[in-house]
Design a protein around this motif. Structure first.
Motif, PDB file in Angstrom:
ATOM      1  N   SER A 146      35.088  73.090  26.500  1.00  0.00           N
ATOM      2  CA  SER A 146      34.476  74.143  25.691  1.00  0.00           C
ATOM      3  C   SER A 146      33.559  75.034  26.522  1.00  0.00           C
ATOM      4  CB  SER A 146      33.688  73.517  24.544  1.00  0.00           C
ATOM      5  OG  SER A 146      32.786  72.580  25.084  1.00  0.00           O
ATOM      6  N   ASP A 147      32.989  74.505  27.574  1.00  0.00           N
ATOM      7  CA  ASP A 147      32.192  75.379  28.436  1.00  0.00           C
ATOM      8  C   ASP A 147      32.398  74.969  29.887  1.00  0.00           C
ATOM      9  OD1 ASP A 147      30.999  72.986  28.394  1.00  0.00           O
ATOM     10  OD2 ASP A 147      28.972  73.710  27.965  1.00  0.00           O
ATOM     11  N   ARG A 148      31.719  75.646  30.766  1.00  0.00           N
ATOM     12  CA  ARG A 148      31.882  75.346  32.195  1.00  0.00           C
ATOM     13  C   ARG A 148      31.103  74.062  32.487  1.00  0.00           C
ATOM     14  NH1 ARG A 148      31.527  80.933  32.069  1.00  0.00           N
ATOM     15  NH2 ARG A 148      33.384  81.948  32.925  1.00  0.00           N
ATOM     16  N   ASP A 149      31.786  72.962  32.390  1.00  0.00           N
ATOM     17  CA  ASP A 149      31.093  71.678  32.504  1.00  0.00           C
ATOM     18  C   ASP A 149      31.274  71.038  33.865  1.00  0.00           C
ATOM     19  OD1 ASP A 149      33.723  71.089  32.305  1.00  0.00           O
ATOM     20  OD2 ASP A 149      33.544  69.652  30.668  1.00  0.00           O
ATOM     21  N   LEU A 163      46.916  64.419  33.757  1.00  0.00           N
ATOM     22  CA  LEU A 163      45.731  64.216  34.585  1.00  0.00           C
ATOM     23  C   LEU A 163      44.582  64.923  33.880  1.00  0.00           C
ATOM     24  CD1 LEU A 163      44.754  63.025  37.270  1.00  0.00           C
ATOM     25  CD2 LEU A 163      45.315  65.189  38.348  1.00  0.00           C
ATOM     26  N   ASN A 164      43.579  64.136  33.508  1.00  0.00           N
ATOM     27  CA  ASN A 164      42.476  64.695  32.733  1.00  0.00           C
ATOM     28  C   ASN A 164      41.340  65.155  33.621  1.00  0.00           C
ATOM     29  OD1 ASN A 164      43.753  63.999  30.287  1.00  0.00           O
ATOM     30  ND2 ASN A 164      43.009  61.889  30.532  1.00  0.00           N
ATOM     31  N   GLY A 165      40.567  66.056  33.046  1.00  0.00           N
ATOM     32  CA  GLY A 165      39.303  66.437  33.688  1.00  0.00           C
ATOM     33  C   GLY A 165      39.474  67.117  35.025  1.00  0.00           C
ATOM     34  N   VAL A 166      40.490  67.961  35.148  1.00  0.00           N
ATOM     35  CA  VAL A 166      40.700  68.654  36.415  1.00  0.00           C
ATOM     36  C   VAL A 166      39.914  69.956  36.394  1.00  0.00           C
ATOM     37  CG1 VAL A 166      42.396  69.569  38.021  1.00  0.00           C
ATOM     38  CG2 VAL A 166      43.021  67.723  36.448  1.00  0.00           C
ATOM     39  N   PRO A 167      38.947  70.116  37.282  1.00  0.00           N
ATOM     40  CA  PRO A 167      38.219  71.388  37.300  1.00  0.00           C
ATOM     41  C   PRO A 167      39.110  72.522  37.800  1.00  0.00           C
ATOM     42  CG  PRO A 167      37.461  69.936  39.049  1.00  0.00           C
ATOM     43  CD  PRO A 167      38.459  69.166  38.275  1.00  0.00           C
ATOM     44  N   VAL A 168      38.808  73.716  37.312  1.00  0.00           N
ATOM     45  CA  VAL A 168      39.635  74.868  37.664  1.00  0.00           C
ATOM     46  C   VAL A 168      38.822  75.814  38.537  1.00  0.00           C
ATOM     47  CG1 VAL A 168      40.877  76.857  36.771  1.00  0.00           C
ATOM     48  CG2 VAL A 168      40.961  74.689  35.554  1.00  0.00           C
ATOM     49  N   THR A 196      36.071  80.768  37.038  1.00  0.00           N
ATOM     50  CA  THR A 196      34.881  80.159  37.638  1.00  0.00           C
ATOM     51  C   THR A 196      33.760  81.200  37.626  1.00  0.00           C
ATOM     52  OG1 THR A 196      36.524  79.425  39.215  1.00  0.00           O
ATOM     53  CG2 THR A 196      34.290  78.659  39.568  1.00  0.00           C
ATOM     54  N   LYS A 197      32.525  80.732  37.518  1.00  0.00           N
ATOM     55  CA  LYS A 197      31.420  81.687  37.498  1.00  0.00           C
ATOM     56  C   LYS A 197      30.215  81.094  38.220  1.00  0.00           C
ATOM     57  CE  LYS A 197      28.813  84.467  34.233  1.00  0.00           C
ATOM     58  NZ  LYS A 197      28.349  84.521  32.863  1.00  0.00           N
ATOM     59  N   ALA A 198      29.506  81.973  38.920  1.00  0.00           N
ATOM     60  CA  ALA A 198      28.293  81.506  39.588  1.00  0.00           C
ATOM     61  C   ALA A 198      27.158  81.487  38.588  1.00  0.00           C
ATOM     62  CB  ALA A 198      27.960  82.417  40.758  1.00  0.00           C
ATOM     63  N   ASN A 199      26.394  80.424  38.544  1.00  0.00           N
ATOM     64  CA  ASN A 199      25.270  80.380  37.622  1.00  0.00           C
ATOM     65  C   ASN A 199      24.020  80.957  38.271  1.00  0.00           C
ATOM     66  OD1 ASN A 199      24.162  78.423  39.272  1.00  0.00           O
ATOM     67  ND2 ASN A 199      24.837  76.712  38.009  1.00  0.00           N
ATOM     68  N   SER A 200      22.943  80.928  37.550  1.00  0.00           N
ATOM     69  CA  SER A 200      21.735  81.591  38.052  1.00  0.00           C
ATOM     70  C   SER A 200      21.149  80.890  39.269  1.00  0.00           C
ATOM     71  CB  SER A 200      20.687  81.652  36.940  1.00  0.00           C
ATOM     72  OG  SER A 200      20.410  80.339  36.505  1.00  0.00           O
ATOM     73  N   TYR A 208      28.605  77.564  41.713  1.00  0.00           N
ATOM     74  CA  TYR A 208      29.750  77.833  40.845  1.00  0.00           C
ATOM     75  C   TYR A 208      29.902  76.748  39.791  1.00  0.00           C
ATOM     76  CZ  TYR A 208      31.604  81.726  43.486  1.00  0.00           C
ATOM     77  OH  TYR A 208      31.777  82.949  44.063  1.00  0.00           O
ATOM     78  N   ASP A 209      30.191  77.196  38.579  1.00  0.00           N
ATOM     79  CA  ASP A 209      30.551  76.270  37.519  1.00  0.00           C
ATOM     80  C   ASP A 209      31.954  76.619  37.046  1.00  0.00           C
ATOM     81  OD1 ASP A 209      28.119  74.976  37.545  1.00  0.00           O
ATOM     82  OD2 ASP A 209      27.202  76.420  36.180  1.00  0.00           O
ATOM     83  N   GLY A 210      32.674  75.632  36.581  1.00  0.00           N
ATOM     84  CA  GLY A 210      34.036  75.898  36.129  1.00  0.00           C
ATOM     85  C   GLY A 210      34.410  75.026  34.952  1.00  0.00           C
ATOM     86  N   TYR A 211      35.519  75.402  34.337  1.00  0.00           N
ATOM     87  CA  TYR A 211      36.048  74.629  33.213  1.00  0.00           C
ATOM     88  C   TYR A 211      36.855  73.450  33.739  1.00  0.00           C
ATOM     89  CZ  TYR A 211      34.862  78.556  30.183  1.00  0.00           C
ATOM     90  OH  TYR A 211      34.191  79.513  29.496  1.00  0.00           O
ATOM     91  N   THR A 212      36.979  72.445  32.908  1.00  0.00           N
ATOM     92  CA  THR A 212      37.916  71.380  33.245  1.00  0.00           C
ATOM     93  C   THR A 212      39.076  71.424  32.253  1.00  0.00           C
ATOM     94  OG1 THR A 212      36.571  69.877  31.945  1.00  0.00           O
ATOM     95  CG2 THR A 212      36.285  69.789  34.313  1.00  0.00           C
TER      96      THR A 212
END
Lengths: 465, 1036
Positions: B696-699, B638-643, B616-620, B624-628
């Motif tokens: 592919s990115d932190r969506d 189970l699809n689309g689970v954020p991490v 997870t990463k904090a954006n500007s 926080y943004d994270g991958y799914t």
């Protein structure tokens, strides 16, 4: 001693005991102020066929009001039968026995006594053994021959007629004065031109005159600025008072506002229609019913509460009209069977003829128009002022007992609140709540009055949260 | 790339008819009469009215019309026709009742105003579970949920109750006549009268079964305890008797057996020689684990082996029989042995609690407790707790029966198995008659033939028997809002019992309850809410029937290879199992550990995140943004689970909260998070999990309200150990900052430029926060939310840090293994660069440890007596009171936000939007809902856009209770009232009162050696203070 009067079987409702208690309280407190109303009912009529009964009818009237009127009327059935001319219908001895102790009288097997008891569904009438024969005689004399006394509610200072045309008159006066002014201007201009002609100068027309003034103004910008400011301020002032007149800040009811706050002397406030033409003057003024009797939650709650219709019914179960008349002799409060009181009956479902609640009646709430509206951002608590502060209702609400139509007496603006908090002393000596703080307060403000302000009564958070 | 596709609008155009061609030339099919009003140039230019003039006239006439139309509105005031005796408008009434939704049980007081419930409070006369958690606090809003079903339905058609019931009765009779089974599937039922109704219902059918089902099942635990107690129930835990508590995956402070032990636990957290010690061995950082004195990370699948090793080690020390050796790595074994030693030393004053829904683990934990002699001291086997009734085997056979077509009729009540139970939805089609007793058309009810709306618990009667010696009642506090029926009454109708459930319940009370407990009267129990009754439990001897060797081998078999991932399913303190998933307050409540709201997510360790490159990463923007990812367990995906990266998570494990991912719950809760139940099968963890399809990115955006997770060695949460507390001088562990002045060294309370307020002559309200008792559960946050009409702002706004919570619970991780080590690291820093350089050192301190110590700190407006906010307000909207409060006058505020910028505690909240009117917030802001707005506290303003707001220390309660005292003519007594947060706090962490009253509890707290102010050195002199957190690090 009034307690005994009310051992009456009410219509079978859940609020029965509540009615009973409230009514007793009422009677205790006001010594049956209702009675003047009852009186009106027989104002005319009985004298003609009155049988001569020994006794002082005037003294009897007092006694009747004290002891009988809560259940009996003279000309119509209430809880008990109508008593007008009862001496024609019953033997005097029978009446004495019944009044003194109807229970033993009935127990003795008097068939008439039992019959009347059953006719009124076994409503128990109290015993009046403490009344002397003379007193009972006075009461009976009164029922047989009530002194005629038309009742007129005094209307305060009577103002000469033509008051209503006042504004029209002013308007005409203004127009006439304006015309005179124009004539004067014309005369002056003519005189000046005549003088000019005499001096051999050219006469000046009004238009030329005006353009000269305009030139003057254009040259003297300083004067112009001052003039503009004066005009602008005057305009803003007028606009401000116009907007204040709208009354949103006071949150007044229909169309009127607190500006002007008080009706002109001799005129009633006109705020459009309340669903019932309720008169505080009649209830709180004439009948001297305590404010807290109807607005009972003012002592306990933040709201003073508009009384629910069942509170009205505590009295209006028995009082269904008024014979009070105005100057012209017309019924002032709706007459003998007031249509206004009928509206309460319609709300609660009371059958005024059968003196009973209608089974399964769908109650219809009364939609009063609210007169005092504080904005939501201000918290006001009646109990704080009425119970803790011991403030009279009239301090803020004005002479309610003189108001035929309720109006907002005080501005209810924050400045008004604050002023009162600055001046009003706190009951630090009499309320036990202040005990732990009392000595500290006295020490800190020795000699000074401890006002609401001094205990934090001006702080924002006391009213705004 | 060229395309041969031709697009056409009509067949004419496709065919290329002349009409179509002509039409294609013209933009408009018909002539537009422009000429008529603009074409006459002559008329236009000759007109006296220019465009400017026109606008002038328009403007003037609009203004004039507006002014002329100004008049004050008519406000109506409609009194009762016949006022109920109990109600005085403006004065609240309180009714004792009981909350039980199959998961949480609480004895409550319901506050009503003018006949409408507005708040749920804990009942201090409770015989059992007198505390309220966040979910119970929030439950009052669920009453006013406009997504509730408002009338009975059959096959999507609204019907009258009479019709729908007769139709259902006849259909069920038909199903019964065909010889098929009729099943009633309910949540755990602990109501004795309801059980009797169900028994009556069973008599109507030849083949009837009642199945209990808990979404988070405790079935295997119940199986263990059935062997011990002889009854399908769990024991009562007497945490107050425990000197040492070892939790193995048991989140007993938040979500466990339903018994509320938090108060008993925190009562023993008072520092001193009686302070308890708590060791938590767990997978994921739970609320309980974050309060532990020592925390050991292991996988959930290793819990059995851990318990086995504990068992064996203690058996070795106590001379008992050991079982098979535990299948654990050596370093873990060493750690466990240390715990075992402590347990053995604690003797019968210890308590081992196992989590999960696992027979072997529970059996071993019970075995350890028995071996240590805890039965009778910390484990009370004489008063079983009945709050969990679910039976996995019965549920499994029901699903099998449904799928094979053996179930002819199915009635569900209070459960949503199509959402929370795998395989259930597929079986519905083959069931003949399906009827859902439900509060809304949810995932299950939508697939059922009959949807029968039942009353909310605040509209219902009820009786409960949570333990064998407590009987409680629930009473309605409002008439049903909709055309709903009490669930019991529906069953009575089906069972052919006439009359109302209320009458039935009273009859039952007289016949059964008073028979057993003759001293109870209906009115007393109704008034108090609950009562103790003679213990109905008869003990039996049966421990021998548990095969401990089988348990040992099962525990060892559970352990998987080191590389395998596994998922641990947990409940959040807000959402629980998702019964109130449409309750926006619970969504907005941040998770106490991750501080994320409006979401659930897969929590993974930092190491795993780095390995899989999904950190997870904090954006500007500071969010926080994270991958799914896609999570896979066996054939379930189970699809689309954020991490989300979670410190304290054991490597190789994933944590996933249940209760989210609802699709048919209502506007606020639909599609918030993912449905963890889809991966679950009975147990609370699943092995052989796979992470795949990493985005592919932190969506995915998280609405996390805390970005700074460590204290960087500062004294924000002051902490010490019990040993130091008991032996050292307070100045050593609770240092008051001193300043050099010309008069010598002085504390911040003496050094100041300001004139002091007069705080002596009246009240002086202060609040103490005991950090040793705060477990971080968040009940206070929800209580504050509803007491003060705090707006719900939704995920997007929370992401922008525009959450409106007046009270937040900051959670801090240590960067080293403890906070003391953090401080030491700061002290040892020298210079900017190098090994001990501050530049690198502070950077390291920003990062939380892999197994951090955790501290919770509730922060609200500190009510500074030298308040920085007051001095910068240009309009005097925030001012100080004699009573030590910092007032906020909303109607004065013009929204400069200077105060918030100058507030060192960051507790001021700004109304960025008109939350009560802006349609962006319509889906979840209760004040925008026709029914939801009924929950608003009428004594507190609903704030407008553009004003600042903050904690007022519940000034409405202060003012109300001062008035009550004035009306009664006596001084305010300590404890007469308290703030909403303090009242909701089940552990007594918050003490509120008048410090000018020297007999008050808060006066004592203020003079406690542990007391300190937050950021004391800046000299704000707050009215709120904290009690130093003390950890019991002494190994028993």
């Amino acid at each position: 001693m009034f307690r005994g009067h009310l051992c009456v079987k009410f219509a079978n409702r859940s609020t029965e005991s509540y009615h009973l208690r409230s009514l007793m309280k009422n009677l205790y407190r006001f010594h049956i102020r209702l009675i003047p109303l009852m009186l009106s009912i027989f104002a005319m009529g009985f004298a003609a066929n009155a049988q001569s009964i020994e006794g002082d009818a005037a003294a009897g009237e007092k006694l009747f009001k004290t002891y009988c009127a809560s259940c009996h009327k003279l000309d119509s059935k209430a809880i008990g039968p109508a008593l007008g001319g009862v001496t024609d219908r019953r033997e005097t001895d029978w009446l004495y026995s019944w009044i003194k102790n109807n229970a033993t009288f009935r127990a003795s097997g008097n068939s008439d006594a039992i019959a009347i008891f059953e006719e009124y569904n076994g409503s128990v009438m109290p015993q009046f053994e403490y009344l002397s024969d003379e007193e009972i005689g006075n009461i009976l004399a009164y029922t047989a021959n009530p002194p005629a006394k038309p009742i007129v509610v005094s209307d305060g200072p009577v103002v000469a007629g033509g008051e209503a045309d006042n504004s029209g008159m002013q308007m005409w006066a203004m127009i006439i004065l304006g015309a005179i002014f124009l004539v004067l201007v014309f005369i002056l201009a003519t005189v000046r031109n005549t003088l000019r002609v005499v001096k051999g100068e050219e006469p000046i027309t009004v238009v030329e005159d005006a353009s000269n003034y305009a030139k003057f103004l254009r040259k003297n910008t300083g004067f112009m600025t001052v003039l503009t400011i004066v005009v602008a301020v005057a305009f803003l002032n007028v606009t401000y008072w116009y907007l204040m007149d709208v009354g949103v800040e006071g949150g007044k009811g229909i169309e009127a506002s607190y500006m002007p706050p008080h009706p002109e002397p001799g005129q009633e406030a006109q705020y459009g229609e309340q669903p019932i033409a309720f008169s505080h003057k009649l209830h709180a003024g004439e009948n001297q019913i305590d404010c807290n009797y109807c607005h009972s939650s003012a002592r306990h709650s933040k709201t003073s509460g508009i009384p629910s219709a069942n509170v009205c019914m505590n009295c209006h179960m028995y009082v269904n009209g008024s014979e009070i008349t105005d100057e012209a002799g017309n019924p002032k409060y709706g007459g003998e069977r007031s249509p206004e009181i009928q509206k309460i009956y319609d709300a609660v479902g009371w059958d005024a003829d059968k003196l009973a609640y209608i089974e399964g009646y769908e109650e219809k709430p009364i939609r009063w128009v609210r007169i005092h509206n504080l904005p939501d951002l201000a918290y006001f608590n009646h109990a704080q002022h009425v119970t803790a502060g011991q403030v009279e209702c009239q301090t803020c609400h004005g002479p309610v007992e003189e108001m035929e139509v309720m109006y907002q007496y005080s501005s209810l603006t924050m400045g008004w609140c604050i002023n009162c908090h600055r001046e009003t002393e706190v009951k630090v000596n009499t309320n036990g709540y202040y005990e732990p703080q009392h000595d500290k307060l006295v020490e800190k403000y020795h000699g000074e009055n401890i006002t609401v302000e001094k205990i934090g009564g001006l702080e924002c958070g006391k009213c705004h949260y | 790339m060229a395309t041969t596709k031709k697009y056409w609008k009509s067949f004419d155009e496709l065919a290329g008819t002349p009409t179509a061609q002509k039409l294609a030339q013209n933009e408009f099919a018909e002539e537009i009469p422009v000429e008529d009003f603009l074409g006459d140039d002559n008329a236009l230019s000759n007109s006296n009215t220019s465009r400017r003039d026109f606008l002038k006239y328009l403007g003037f006439s609009t203004a004039a019309a507006t002014l002329a139309a100004c008049e004050s509105p008519v406000v109506e005031s409609i009194p009762y026709v016949v006022k109920p005796d109990a109600i005085t408008p403006g004065v609240p009434n309180y009714y004792a009742s009981t909350y039980f939704d199959g998961n949480d049980y609480a004895s409550i007081l319901v506050k009503t105003r003018e006949g409408r419930p507005i708040k749920v409070e804990p009942n201090d006369m409770a015989a059992f579970n007198g505390g309220t958690n966040a979910r119970v606090q929030a439950s009052v809003l669920s009453l006013y949920d406009s997504a509730r079903l408002r009338q009975p339905m059959k096959g999507g058609e609204a019907m009258s109750w009479g019709d729908v019931m007769s139709s259902l009765r006849s259909e069920l009779k038909k199903a019964n006549d065909s010889g098929k089974e009729v099943v009633l599937l309910t949540s755990s039922i602990i109501s004795p009268s309801t059980k009797e109704i169900i028994a009556e219902l069973g008599n109507q059918f030849t083949n009837f079964r009642h199945v209990s089902y808990d979404p988070m099942s405790y079935s295997n635990k119940l199986d263990v305890w059935q062997n011990i107690l002889g009854e399908r129930a769990l024991p009562s835990y007497r945490v107050e008797n425990a000197d040492l508590i070892v939790g193995v995956g048991a989140d007993f402070l938040a979500n466990y057996t339903g018994q509320d032990v938090a108060k008993a636990y925190t009562d023993r957290r008072t520092p001193g020689k009686d302070m308890n010690r708590h060791i938590q061995i767990e997978t994921q950082l739970s609320l309980t684990g974050s309060n532990a004195d020592k925390r050991i990370k292991v996988k959930a699948s290793e819990h059995g082996a851990v318990l086995l090793h504990l068992y064996n080690t203690i058996a070795g020390m106590k001379g008992g029989t050991s079982l098979a050796s535990a299948n654990l790595p050596e370093e873990k074994k060493t750690m466990i042995e240390g715990v075992a030693k402590e347990l053995a030393n604690a003797g019968s004053k210890a308590l081992v609690l196992a989590g999960n829904n696992n027979f072997a683990q529970e059996a071993l934990a019970a075995g350890i407790n028995r071996m240590l002699g805890n039965f009778g001291t910390t484990v009370d086997t004489n008063t079983p707790v009945y709050l969990r009734q679910g039976d996995d085997k019965a549920v499994a056979s029901l699903i099998a029966g449904m799928k094979s077509g053996n179930v002819g009729g199915l009635i569900t009540w209070g459960v949503n198995p199509a959402y929370s139970l795998n395989g259930f939805a597929e079986g519905i089609e083959k069931v003949g008659v399906t009827a859902a007793l439900t509060d809304r058309i949810d995932e299950t009810a939508s697939k059922f033939g009959y949807q029968l709306p039942v009353n909310h618990f605040l509209e219902s009667w009820g009786d409960y028997m949570p333990t064998s010696n407590v009987y409680s009642l629930a009473q309605p506090t409002i008439r049903p809002l909709f055309d709903t029926m009490q669930g019991e009454e529906v069953l009575m109708n089906l069972a052919g019992i006439d009359g109302s459930y209320h009458a039935y319940l009273k009859g039952f009370f007289a016949a059964k309850v008073q028979m057993a407990a003759p001293m109870l009267s209906w009115n007393t129990v109704l008034h108090d809410g609950s009562a103790e009754v003679p213990n109905m439990y008869a003990a039996s001897e049966a421990m021998g029937t548990i095969d401990m060797n089988a348990a040992a081998s099962a525990a060892n078999n559970d352990v998987k290879s080191a590389g395998e991932m596994e998922i641990f399913f947990y409940q959040k303190t807000g959402m629980g199992v998702g019964n109130q998933a449409n309750n926006p307050w619970l969504h907005e409540l941040p998770d106490p550990i991750s501080r994320v709201s409006w979401d659930n997510y897969a929590t993974i360790s930092q190491a795993d995140a780095e390995r899989l490159e999904i950190a997870t990463k904090a954006n500007s923007m500071g969010a926080y943004d994270g991958y799914t990812v896609t999570l896979k367990v066996g054939d379930r995906t189970l699809n689309g689970v954020p991490v989300f990266v979670q410190p304290g998570q054991e490597s190789g494990t994933i944590g996933l909260a249940v209760g989210y991912g609802r699709t048919m719950v209502g506007k606020a809760g639909d599609n918030v998070g993912v449905n963890a139940f889809a991966l679950m099968s009975g147990d609370h963890y699943a092995t052989s999990a796979e992470i795949s399809e990493i985005s592919s990115d932190r969506d995915h955006g998280f609405a996390c309200i805390q970005l700074a997770h460590t204290m960087m060695g500062r004294k924000i949460v002051n902490e010490t150990t019990n040993d130091v507390y008991m032996t050292a001088a307070p100045q050593e562990w609770n240092e008051l900052p001193l300043f050099e002045t010309f008069k010598g060294k002085m504390g911040p309370d003496k050094v100041n430029l300001w004139e002091d307020h007069d705080h002596e002559t009246g009240h002086m309200w202060n609040m103490s926060m005991d950090l040793n008792k705060c477990i971080g559960c968040g009940a206070c946050v929800v209580a504050c939310h509803l007491e003060n009409n705090v707006p719900v702002v939704g995920k997007e706004e929370v992401r922008k840090h525009r959450d409106m919570h007046w009270l937040r619970i900051d959670r801090y991780y240590s960067s080293e293994e403890s906070f003391a080590a953090d401080e030491e690291k700061v002290e040892e820093m020298s210079g900017l660069w190098g090994e001990n350089g501050s530049l690198g050192g502070f950077g390291e301190l920003e990062k939380a440890s892999e197994n951090p110590a955790v501290a919770f700190q509730p922060v609200m407006c500190q009510h500074c007596n030298h308040a920085p906010c007051e001095t910068v307000c240009p309009v005097g909207a925030t001012v100080h009171s004699k009573e030590g409060l910092n007032h906020m006058a909303y109607n004065r505020c013009i929204g400069t936000r200077y105060c918030a910028n100058n507030c060192p505690y960051k507790v001021r909240r700004f109304n960025w939007f008109n939350y009560k009117g802006n349609e962006d917030f319509a889906d979840f802001n209760p004040s925008q809902d026709e029914y939801g707005k009924m929950v608003l506290n009428p004594d507190v303003t609903v704030r407008a856009r553009g004003v600042m707001e903050k904690c007022s220390l519940c000034i409405q309660r202060i003012q109300y209770n001062k008035l009550e005292a004035k009306k009664a003519g006596k001084p305010i007594e300590d404890g007469q009232f308290t703030t909403a947060c303090a009242q909701a706090c089940g552990t007594g962490a918050i003490t509120f009162g008048d410090v000018n009253d020297t007999n008050s509890a808060v006066y004592a707290a203020k003079n406690d050696t542990r007391a300190y102010h937050l950021l004391e050195e800046i000299g704000t002199q707050p009215s709120v203070f904290y009690q130093t957190k003390v950890r019991n690090t002494k190994e028993a």
